[in-house]
Design a protein around this motif. Sequence first.
Motif, PDB file in Angstrom:
ATOM      1  N   GLN A 109       0.949  -0.556  -0.003  1.00  0.00           N
ATOM      2  CA  GLN A 109       0.191  -0.005  -0.119  1.00  0.00           C
ATOM      3  C   GLN A 109       0.973   1.145   0.337  1.00  0.00           C
ATOM      4  O   GLN A 109       0.249   2.476  -0.013  1.00  0.00           O
ATOM      5  CB  GLN A 109      -0.885  -0.082   0.945  1.00  0.00           C
ATOM      6  CG  GLN A 109      -1.625  -0.803   1.779  1.00  0.00           C
ATOM      7  CD  GLN A 109      -3.075  -0.971   2.246  1.00  0.00           C
ATOM      8  OE1 GLN A 109      -2.635   0.164   3.058  1.00  0.00           O
ATOM      9  NE2 GLN A 109      -3.033  -2.413   3.034  1.00  0.00           N
ATOM     10  N   GLY A 110       2.354   1.024  -0.025  1.00  0.00           N
ATOM     11  CA  GLY A 110       2.520   2.594   0.037  1.00  0.00           C
ATOM     12  C   GLY A 110       3.063   2.651   1.427  1.00  0.00           C
ATOM     13  O   GLY A 110       4.222   4.341   1.227  1.00  0.00           O
ATOM     14  N   LYS A 111       2.528   2.277   2.680  1.00  0.00           N
ATOM     15  CA  LYS A 111       2.422   3.816   3.523  1.00  0.00           C
ATOM     16  C   LYS A 111       3.388   2.095   4.915  1.00  0.00           C
ATOM     17  O   LYS A 111       3.717   1.718   4.470  1.00  0.00           O
ATOM     18  CB  LYS A 111       0.946   4.235   4.021  1.00  0.00           C
ATOM     19  CG  LYS A 111       0.363   2.512   4.378  1.00  0.00           C
ATOM     20  CD  LYS A 111      -1.512   3.319   4.353  1.00  0.00           C
ATOM     21  CE  LYS A 111      -2.110   3.164   5.882  1.00  0.00           C
ATOM     22  NZ  LYS A 111      -2.904   3.486   6.042  1.00  0.00           N
ATOM     23  N   GLY A 112       3.695   2.902   5.229  1.00  0.00           N
ATOM     24  CA  GLY A 112       4.417   2.731   6.742  1.00  0.00           C
ATOM     25  C   GLY A 112       3.578   2.280   7.616  1.00  0.00           C
ATOM     26  O   GLY A 112       2.598   2.376   8.286  1.00  0.00           O
ATOM     27  N   TRP A 113       4.495   1.962   8.437  1.00  0.00           N
ATOM     28  CA  TRP A 113       3.521   1.451  10.550  1.00  0.00           C
ATOM     29  C   TRP A 113       4.595   1.764  11.441  1.00  0.00           C
ATOM     30  O   TRP A 113       5.485   2.107  11.478  1.00  0.00           O
ATOM     31  CB  TRP A 113       3.329  -0.104   9.754  1.00  0.00           C
ATOM     32  CG  TRP A 113       2.704  -0.293  11.271  1.00  0.00           C
ATOM     33  CD1 TRP A 113       2.792  -1.070  12.638  1.00  0.00           C
ATOM     34  CD2 TRP A 113       0.975  -0.313  11.626  1.00  0.00           C
ATOM     35  NE1 TRP A 113       1.696  -1.977  12.982  1.00  0.00           N
ATOM     36  CE2 TRP A 113       0.849  -1.329  12.677  1.00  0.00           C
ATOM     37  CE3 TRP A 113       0.077   0.859  11.026  1.00  0.00           C
ATOM     38  CZ2 TRP A 113      -0.560  -0.512  13.358  1.00  0.00           C
ATOM     39  CZ3 TRP A 113      -1.147   0.375  11.728  1.00  0.00           C
ATOM     40  CH2 TRP A 113      -1.771   0.661  12.456  1.00  0.00           C
ATOM     41  N   VAL A 114       4.199   1.918  12.631  1.00  0.00           N
ATOM     42  CA  VAL A 114       4.807   2.136  14.290  1.00  0.00           C
ATOM     43  C   VAL A 114       4.185   1.786  14.615  1.00  0.00           C
ATOM     44  O   VAL A 114       2.580   1.451  15.230  1.00  0.00           O
ATOM     45  CB  VAL A 114       4.203   4.151  14.443  1.00  0.00           C
ATOM     46  CG1 VAL A 114       4.609   3.761  15.712  1.00  0.00           C
ATOM     47  CG2 VAL A 114       4.836   4.608  13.773  1.00  0.00           C
ATOM     48  N   THR A 115       4.854   0.598  15.676  1.00  0.00           N
ATOM     49  CA  THR A 115       4.034  -0.065  16.516  1.00  0.00           C
ATOM     50  C   THR A 115       5.017   0.094  18.019  1.00  0.00           C
ATOM     51  O   THR A 115       6.528   0.517  17.713  1.00  0.00           O
ATOM     52  CB  THR A 115       4.023  -1.547  15.894  1.00  0.00           C
ATOM     53  OG1 THR A 115       3.280  -2.457  16.848  1.00  0.00           O
ATOM     54  CG2 THR A 115       4.982  -2.222  16.215  1.00  0.00           C
ATOM     55  N   ALA A 116       4.711  -0.466  18.927  1.00  0.00           N
ATOM     56  CA  ALA A 116       5.065  -0.418  20.236  1.00  0.00           C
ATOM     57  C   ALA A 116       5.234  -1.806  21.419  1.00  0.00           C
ATOM     58  O   ALA A 116       3.909  -2.985  20.954  1.00  0.00           O
ATOM     59  CB  ALA A 116       4.516   0.439  21.313  1.00  0.00           C
ATOM     60  N   GLU A 117       5.696  -1.808  21.758  1.00  0.00           N
ATOM     61  CA  GLU A 117       6.185  -3.016  22.528  1.00  0.00           C
ATOM     62  C   GLU A 117       6.187  -2.809  24.448  1.00  0.00           C
ATOM     63  O   GLU A 117       6.830  -1.660  23.984  1.00  0.00           O
ATOM     64  CB  GLU A 117       7.289  -3.999  21.826  1.00  0.00           C
ATOM     65  CG  GLU A 117       6.212  -5.110  20.914  1.00  0.00           C
ATOM     66  CD  GLU A 117       7.275  -6.507  21.114  1.00  0.00           C
ATOM     67  OE1 GLU A 117       7.625  -6.808  21.777  1.00  0.00           O
ATOM     68  OE2 GLU A 117       6.953  -6.792  19.617  1.00  0.00           O
ATOM     69  N   TYR A 118       5.978  -3.274  25.547  1.00  0.00           N
ATOM     70  CA  TYR A 118       6.378  -3.183  26.167  1.00  0.00           C
ATOM     71  C   TYR A 118       6.640  -3.994  27.233  1.00  0.00           C
ATOM     72  O   TYR A 118       5.659  -5.505  26.877  1.00  0.00           O
ATOM     73  CB  TYR A 118       4.366  -2.214  26.796  1.00  0.00           C
ATOM     74  CG  TYR A 118       4.831  -1.612  28.736  1.00  0.00           C
ATOM     75  CD1 TYR A 118       4.878  -0.594  29.021  1.00  0.00           C
ATOM     76  CD2 TYR A 118       4.067  -2.923  29.292  1.00  0.00           C
ATOM     77  CE1 TYR A 118       5.400  -0.163  30.059  1.00  0.00           C
ATOM     78  CE2 TYR A 118       4.307  -2.317  30.556  1.00  0.00           C
ATOM     79  CZ  TYR A 118       5.134  -0.869  30.903  1.00  0.00           C
ATOM     80  OH  TYR A 118       4.247  -0.233  32.173  1.00  0.00           O
ATOM     81  N   GLY A 119       7.418  -3.842  28.290  1.00  0.00           N
ATOM     82  CA  GLY A 119       8.009  -4.378  29.432  1.00  0.00           C
ATOM     83  C   GLY A 119       8.432  -4.533  30.466  1.00  0.00           C
ATOM     84  O   GLY A 119       8.889  -3.236  30.718  1.00  0.00           O
ATOM     85  N   MET A 120       8.464  -5.114  31.257  1.00  0.00           N
ATOM     86  CA  MET A 120       8.448  -4.720  32.679  1.00  0.00           C
ATOM     87  C   MET A 120      10.181  -6.104  33.032  1.00  0.00           C
ATOM     88  O   MET A 120       9.405  -6.698  33.737  1.00  0.00           O
ATOM     89  CB  MET A 120       8.841  -4.132  34.246  1.00  0.00           C
ATOM     90  CG  MET A 120       7.028  -2.901  34.400  1.00  0.00           C
ATOM     91  SD  MET A 120       6.681  -3.458  35.734  1.00  0.00           S
ATOM     92  CE  MET A 120       5.224  -2.300  35.608  1.00  0.00           C
TER      93      MET A 120
END
Lengths: 239, 239, 239, 239, 239, 239
Positions: free
Chosen positions: B54-65
Amino acid sequence: MRPSGRALDQMRPVSLEIGFAKHAEGSCLIKFGDTHVLCAATLEERVPPWIRGQGKGWVTAEYGMLPRATNTRMQREAARGKQSGRTQEIQRLIGRSLRAVTDLEAMGEMQITVDCDVIQADGGTRTASITGAYVALHLALRSAVERGLLPSVPLIDQVAAVSCGLYKQNAVLDLDYLEDSSAEADTNFVLTGAKGIVEIQGTAEDSPFSEDQFMELMDLAKKGVAELVELQRQILELE
Amino acid sequence: MRPSGRALDQMRPVSLEIGFAKHAEGSCLIKFGDTHVLCAATLEERVPPWIRGQGKGWVTAEYGMLPRATNTRMQREAARGKQSGRTQEIQRLIGRSLRAVTDLEAMGEMQITVDCDVIQADGGTRTASITGAYVALHLALRSAVERGLLPSVPLIDQVAAVSCGLYKQNAVLDLDYLEDSSAEADTNFVLTGAKGIVEIQGTAEDSPFSEDQFMELMDLAKKGVAELVELQRQILELE
Amino acid sequence: MRPSGRALDQMRPVSLEIGFAKHAEGSCLIKFGDTHVLCAATLEERVPPWIRGQGKGWVTAEYGMLPRATNTRMQREAARGKQSGRTQEIQRLIGRSLRAVTDLEAMGEMQITVDCDVIQADGGTRTASITGAYVALHLALRSAVERGLLPSVPLIDQVAAVSCGLYKQNAVLDLDYLEDSSAEADTNFVLTGAKGIVEIQGTAEDSPFSEDQFMELMDLAKKGVAELVELQRQILELE
Amino acid sequence: MRPSGRALDQMRPVSLEIGFAKHAEGSCLIKFGDTHVLCAATLEERVPPWIRGQGKGWVTAEYGMLPRATNTRMQREAARGKQSGRTQEIQRLIGRSLRAVTDLEAMGEMQITVDCDVIQADGGTRTASITGAYVALHLALRSAVERGLLPSVPLIDQVAAVSCGLYKQNAVLDLDYLEDSSAEADTNFVLTGAKGIVEIQGTAEDSPFSEDQFMELMDLAKKGVAELVELQRQILELE
Amino acid sequence: MRPSGRALDQMRPVSLEIGFAKHAEGSCLIKFGDTHVLCAATLEERVPPWIRGQGKGWVTAEYGMLPRATNTRMQREAARGKQSGRTQEIQRLIGRSLRAVTDLEAMGEMQITVDCDVIQADGGTRTASITGAYVALHLALRSAVERGLLPSVPLIDQVAAVSCGLYKQNAVLDLDYLEDSSAEADTNFVLTGAKGIVEIQGTAEDSPFSEDQFMELMDLAKKGVAELVELQRQILELE
Amino acid sequence: MRPSGRALDQMRPVSLEIGFAKHAEGSCLIKFGDTHVLCAATLEERVPPWIRGQGKGWVTAEYGMLPRATNTRMQREAARGKQSGRTQEIQRLIGRSLRAVTDLEAMGEMQITVDCDVIQADGGTRTASITGAYVALHLALRSAVERGLLPSVPLIDQVAAVSCGLYKQNAVLDLDYLEDSSAEADTNFVLTGAKGIVEIQGTAEDSPFSEDQFMELMDLAKKGVAELVELQRQILELE
């Protein structure tokens, strides 16, 4: 303007049917239009280990969706081997909402688990779940009173929930799936009968929204929850 | 009145240290008092399957402790074999918050994953994570510009977050762990530099709260986020 | 000859910083050059079920890496749903190494868990973990003495570890990542302050190596561990 | 002195029986006294994704134990839902040992997986597995030659393994279960036909041991492996 | 003699309601007395990898139970992280039963998945599932014909199922939960409209039963299935 | 007509070897031609929690296959992280079959677990498992008598199993893999020494079969089981 032809502040037809699940201590099939959720409350005379011995009770909830509740079949979570983040988020929300109107101390060492299973989905499954789960919880507690386990129903108030959103830059009440999938903002309000705030979840889908827009959404929510609370009163025959 | 002696509208000391993680394309160690989160952004020139082509990007996140980030040791999620519902809820929130200020179309087929790992916890780990993750994301996108992958940083605005709550019936800014564990209400606000609303999460811990109280909390949040946004500007040397 | 310009028998700069983790009973941030590991010891006054009632204690360890500790981001083990074979191998090694210098009988029914979390990796994470974990363990036991739970610190000796390898057919001390990834042999030595052998792990990466080469590596290890043991003595202020 | 009455440098009776598994490309039932391991090699004309397209092959191993191979029944790993850290450690060791004597380039894009399943256990299951796995690997590669897939068997040397330990302060060869469970030190040596070192694993069970003791153990290992290598030559009819 | 007062060869009231699930290509809510199963068929124009390219189709099924479908709440399989052996056994049985009457070659590369979810349970959930799943499958295939994907419905015959058992030494038809839990033998028969045998599962609960008793049960099953097949014909309006 | 040249009612050569597993309380290596199963019974003087305190015992079974027992290597279930539906179905069947001939009340609070591990597979692994498991169970109970834990062996009858099928429209006894993979119907009969029916599982592979065909299969099964029961008597030296 809305795909369903509803007015901006109009909810879908809502129905509540109690006693749907023969074995459960309390049950309610709730419909918000084409969203159908079966809520079944189970009463157990024991509490989770971390609360044991404190003389108080616990209310919790679990949430699931039949694989073909949705337009495209989703993978069955039991087959996939885990519940999605979304599922866990929703069931935690339902549990918190119910506990906010329950007098846990007055319950004694008793636990109620409300299973909310979506039979058919068309947007708003979490708000319908909360609204129906309250009814199932109330009935289960009433059955505990009838069996002599409790002197009275330990509920402080009613609780119900509705979603509101910005759809084509209009604030609308009770989003259905078509609206939800193209809304600019999506908010869920969990309010009590006395209009106290239990939970607010607001998310900008695309670009941020303003405080004024947010206040518009909250006004719609108060209207919608008032209608739901009245329907709960009727089905539960509360004075 | 507050255990820490802070004024009702006073944040804890906030610090941002960039470049903490040698290997990451962008990184930031953020401290809200005794809450320390290491945010590390990874840039990859590929996107998840469901967005490909689709020619577009992505931003994601992961969390931990880290297991002993907290007062009592928590079981390691990797050993337990799954992420808790809370962890998933938080990492979904961080990801949505970052995407709300990113021009995904302008990113091209590139993905940025921001890992937010809590080294030490004293309340407010999700709001510190969002605030620090924005800085790490900005730095990673800037490195993409430097490497000629992008013409300019595709961020529309800044984003930062803060918690507010009702503590002994007072609206207070930036709850620490002591306050959080006995607050009557706990809310998280994710706002942009232009004060647009990205996410609102409000929860009554015990009994419902009123609309007026909620508005007080939102006012505190706007003050707190304004301070955070300014600190982000300084460390990022934005004009 | 070495990419870092170090002499064949020269370790990377090593630093130990104690008290890094506010909540832990003992903690140590150890750095072997660009390899940084946070070691945090948790003391609990109960032991695992299989040892209960024998009046003795237990020491164990867990190991993890932040996803972007490495040059390329690794999948988070908590998200993947299990710990890799490598992770389990390392944490078992750390636990055995610590128990080899602990008088478990003298501990009484008490357990210490040392979490070793790699914040940044550049080779030798397991040897840095063991060396730092000993310091965290010592501090946690000392805190137990201070709280009156133990009459004295039940440690028989110190323990530290270092890797040695054949790099371009030279025996070198304390491999960094660049060396490790092209070494012909990779060995890890866990030795006590008194130069007793606790663990030896030697692996030919490509073609087998000779007994003479192995003896060269062991000599280097003794030199390296002597330096580490001295640093432990200084930070712990042992006479 | 030894419970079995063996001399200090005496191995248990060792036998190798090939062709035990009808379907496998190569197989060997190896017995070190009462330790019986079935080794079955599977040849596939494809390699794992991460090695694909490089024109070279791969050799790997898996390890398991029947639940009642041991004195007390162990939980079945398939029922438990995961392989223990010990199992993973052993199968990684077997794989590395086999690869150390295989010319992977000469194999072409072909993979051999050797399954080592312990039918009965009495100590030394990992060393018996490596010794038998080599035979199964050799036979599978020989079958590839016979089928015209390879011009010759791409093995550089033989490989075999034996355990040695300190038992009542004596260095003894090839520990059985009774000795293993009360040994002061336990070491495993994986050596080639040419006496090159492939892997060394040494562990002090209780208190550290000395370098001299270690050298004694290595001498025993060289004697034991020489005997095993000779038995491999006989069964494989190597000149 | 039966707790329900039914004659020995009398089924519970059976009802079939089609179109219950708005989104599914075919659906049927089937009731055998208080046992209620929602069967929803999903049609996809792709087949599993192992059958791809053969030009034929596939029919499969999944089975689940709402947690409070039963008298005592069962743990949710999605929360537990796996499907029980019983669940897997049943869904494999449903799939085989449907495939036995489907002409997979005539389907082309198309897959139908029938989800059978038990809303309420009172014995016989697997036989009700098979009987209802056939109806859902038929409707889904009919919709494929209507959409021009198939020239005609590729079903060779009907299929339905019923349980029979020895209850207090009498052969009885269509066991309900009360009977099932104290029956001496429990058998399930899956038969076609032409009375062909698709599956037989017979289990002695306590002590073995005789061949004569088994023949009695099979006679009852033929009677019961004939009734079910007739009800299927009516609801599907088959000539 | 049969690939193996056997008569229609001829079993493969069957052998039973007891005492194969040194550690088990009872063990039997059973061979039905090239199908080899190792059955090992473990006796424990405790029962599962749900049966505790009732003064009765429990018999259960687990089933597994070595990865290369089959023509093509199967993935190891322990590595895959779960047992397949087929595995669970088979082990449940073995357990039920054994319990049907055991007087659980007479056992007292004792549990026997029979592990059936397929060393080599050529069809009929579940029927060989049941037949061999009975022998292992008998031996384990006999050892309990010898140790004074039981006054006599609490078995009511023998139990054995055989598969029959329709192969090229002929009823044949004891299908091997070649026959099984192209049979029109596949049935498994578990019968007692007194010819009582314990379990019947019949499946039409392709098109349904008739009641007459089913009766032919049952006649073959009675002949086959009679032979197996006789072999059990001989090896167990029952009068």
